[in-house]
Write a protein that holds these residues in place. Structure first.
Motif, PDB file in Angstrom:
ATOM      1  N   UNK A 153      10.869   5.745  -4.240  1.00 26.21           N
ATOM      2  CA  UNK A 153      10.542   4.368  -4.602  1.00 26.21           C
ATOM      3  C   UNK A 153       9.051   4.070  -4.418  1.00 26.21           C
ATOM      4  N   UNK A 154       8.504   4.491  -3.288  1.00 22.63           N
ATOM      5  CA  UNK A 154       7.119   4.163  -2.982  1.00 22.63           C
ATOM      6  C   UNK A 154       6.095   5.098  -3.593  1.00 22.63           C
ATOM      7  N   UNK A 155       6.482   6.346  -3.823  1.00 21.66           N
ATOM      8  CA  UNK A 155       5.601   7.346  -4.430  1.00 21.66           C
ATOM      9  C   UNK A 155       4.231   7.377  -3.757  1.00 21.66           C
ATOM     10  N   UNK A 156       4.245   7.388  -2.431  1.00 22.85           N
ATOM     11  CA  UNK A 156       2.988   7.379  -1.684  1.00 22.85           C
ATOM     12  C   UNK A 156       2.188   8.647  -1.987  1.00 22.85           C
ATOM     13  N   UNK A 157       0.879   8.484  -2.067  1.00 27.05           N
ATOM     14  CA  UNK A 157      -0.028   9.595  -2.364  1.00 27.05           C
ATOM     15  C   UNK A 157      -0.998   9.811  -1.195  1.00 27.05           C
ATOM     16  N   UNK A 158      -1.502  11.032  -1.035  1.00 26.04           N
ATOM     17  CA  UNK A 158      -2.470  11.289   0.030  1.00 26.04           C
ATOM     18  C   UNK A 158      -3.667  10.340  -0.084  1.00 26.04           C
ATOM     19  N   UNK A 159      -4.083   9.803   1.051  1.00 33.57           N
ATOM     20  CA  UNK A 159      -5.230   8.911   1.084  1.00 33.57           C
ATOM     21  C   UNK A 159      -4.897   7.447   0.835  1.00 33.57           C
ATOM     22  N   UNK A 160      -3.663   7.144   0.403  1.00 30.49           N
ATOM     23  CA  UNK A 160      -3.291   5.746   0.187  1.00 30.49           C
ATOM     24  C   UNK A 160      -2.943   5.080   1.517  1.00 30.49           C
ATOM     25  N   UNK A 161      -3.017   3.750   1.524  1.00 29.80           N
ATOM     26  CA  UNK A 161      -2.716   2.974   2.722  1.00 29.80           C
ATOM     27  C   UNK A 161      -1.251   2.578   2.742  1.00 29.80           C
ATOM     28  N   UNK A 162      -0.567   2.936   3.822  1.00 31.38           N
ATOM     29  CA  UNK A 162       0.854   2.635   4.003  1.00 31.38           C
ATOM     30  C   UNK A 162       1.033   1.766   5.238  1.00 31.38           C
ATOM     31  N   UNK A 163       1.775   0.676   5.085  1.00 31.04           N
ATOM     32  CA  UNK A 163       2.161  -0.166   6.220  1.00 31.04           C
ATOM     33  C   UNK A 163       3.664  -0.078   6.391  1.00 31.04           C
ATOM     34  N   UNK A 164       4.107   0.276   7.594  1.00 31.53           N
ATOM     35  CA  UNK A 164       5.522   0.275   7.946  1.00 31.53           C
ATOM     36  C   UNK A 164       5.735  -0.817   8.992  1.00 31.53           C
ATOM     37  N   UNK A 165       6.564  -1.798   8.664  1.00 31.19           N
ATOM     38  CA  UNK A 165       6.772  -2.921   9.581  1.00 31.19           C
ATOM     39  C   UNK A 165       7.890  -2.603  10.567  1.00 31.19           C
TER      40      UNK A 165
END
Length: 332
Positions: A153-165
């Protein structure tokens, strides 16, 4: 066999009791449970907040153990194998969404908080060799949910900013670990300074106490916003997350413990081209990929505390009160 069942006549709503086992049907296996773990759905069942609950059902979705018996048509090589159980049943063939017959082990079907559990053979996967029984039991439901949220769903990529609450719960701690292993710049939030310190020890770069009324402005100043936000609370905090999402960013939520928002910042959503999406559990492909990723990266679940089955009420109360940092595990 001994098992922890839902029992509304008990003050705790839990009963450790002897349960009669049954013969295996074709395609089924019996797994001797070495360790099982709690999820919030177990506590929601105890509180009567989950659909289709009924007394006498053995609770628990997460488990790991040894195959002790196989039914007709099951590969003989499974016998005595050390396995981890995928609790997602009947997902279907559509990777995008679960089918109408989807269910989760532990309600209404008997679950893993027992000395043994009967499941379809196709729910079994080899236990990752680097994990203890307790760590393996902690992985399935929360790990699968977090993996799908972060990757599919999120398709996070290296170097991107991720917030986990809400760091501290199972899904959140897995989402943090997966994000770090995928090369994201991971931040997290909690109201507990102790939990935020644990997050930093795992490698989280920036933490926020969401009780601090300045946390939104601090987050934007420190990170310039987030490409992906993983959340399990929603409620009116959704509007806070909208304010810290980068233009074009995604907010993926896997639960709604705070309920529905009373208002929605719709203009900011469309103007910043934000994507807000839900997610739950995951497909068989997600589970397979998650296990491969955990094994490749040698990731280890954070274990909060291990309880015996006869300490079930204490374990459930700890989850209810939000005291856990990581997964709560029970052993027969």
């Amino acid at each position: 066999m001994k098992a922890i069942t839902l029992n509304s006549a008990q003050q705790s709503k839990l009963l450790l009791t002897d349960v009669q086992t049954r013969s295996l049907l074709p395609g089924e296996v019996r797994v001797l449970i070495k360790a099982a773990a709690l999820n919030h759905r177990d506590e929601w069942c105890r509180q009567g907040l989950y659909p289709n609950i009924k007394d006498g059902v053995i609770l628990g979705s997460d488990g790991a153990g040894i195959v002790s018996e196989i039914g007709e048509g099951v590969d003989y090589e499974l016998l005595q194998k050390e396995v981890i159980i995928n609790p997602a049943l009947n997902w279907g063939d559509n990777q995008k969404v679960q089918g109408s017959s989807f269910e989760i082990l532990g309600m209404p079907r008997n679950g893993t908080l027992a000395e043994s559990v009967i499941v379809p053979a196709d729910r079994l996967y080899s236990k990752p060799a680097h994990l203890t029984w307790e760590e393996a039991a902690a992985l399935p439901l929360a790990g699968l949910t977090a993996y799908r949220a972060v990757t599919y769903q999120g398709n996070i990529q290296p170097g991107e900013n991720l917030l986990v609450t809400g760091f501290g719960g199972g899904v959140a701690q897995f989402a943090v670990q997966f994000g770090l292993a995928l090369g994201a710049n991971v931040s997290t939030s909690s109201s507990s300074p102790e939990k935020l310190e644990k997050a930093k020890a795992l490698g989280v770069s920036t933490t926020f106490n969401y009780l601090d009324h300045n946390w939104i402005s601090k987050a934007n100043e420190d990170t310039n916003g987030f490409d992906l936000i993983i959340d399990g609370a929603v409620g009116d905090t959704l509007n806070h997350l909208i304010q810290v999402a980068k233009p074009g960013g995604k907010i993926v939520f896997y639960g709604a413990t705070l309920g529905n928002p009373t208002k929605l910042e719709a203009r900011k959503i469309f103007w910043n081209q934000l994507k807000i999406m839900g997610t739950t559990m995951g497909s068989d492909l997600d589970f397979k990929n998650m296990l491969s990723f955990v094994s490749e990266k040698k990731l280890q679940p954070v274990i909060d505390q291990v309880f015996r089955f006869d300490q079930a009420e204490e374990a459930f109360d700890r989850m209810r009160d939000g005291k856990q940092m990581g997964k709560i595990v029970l052993v027969p």
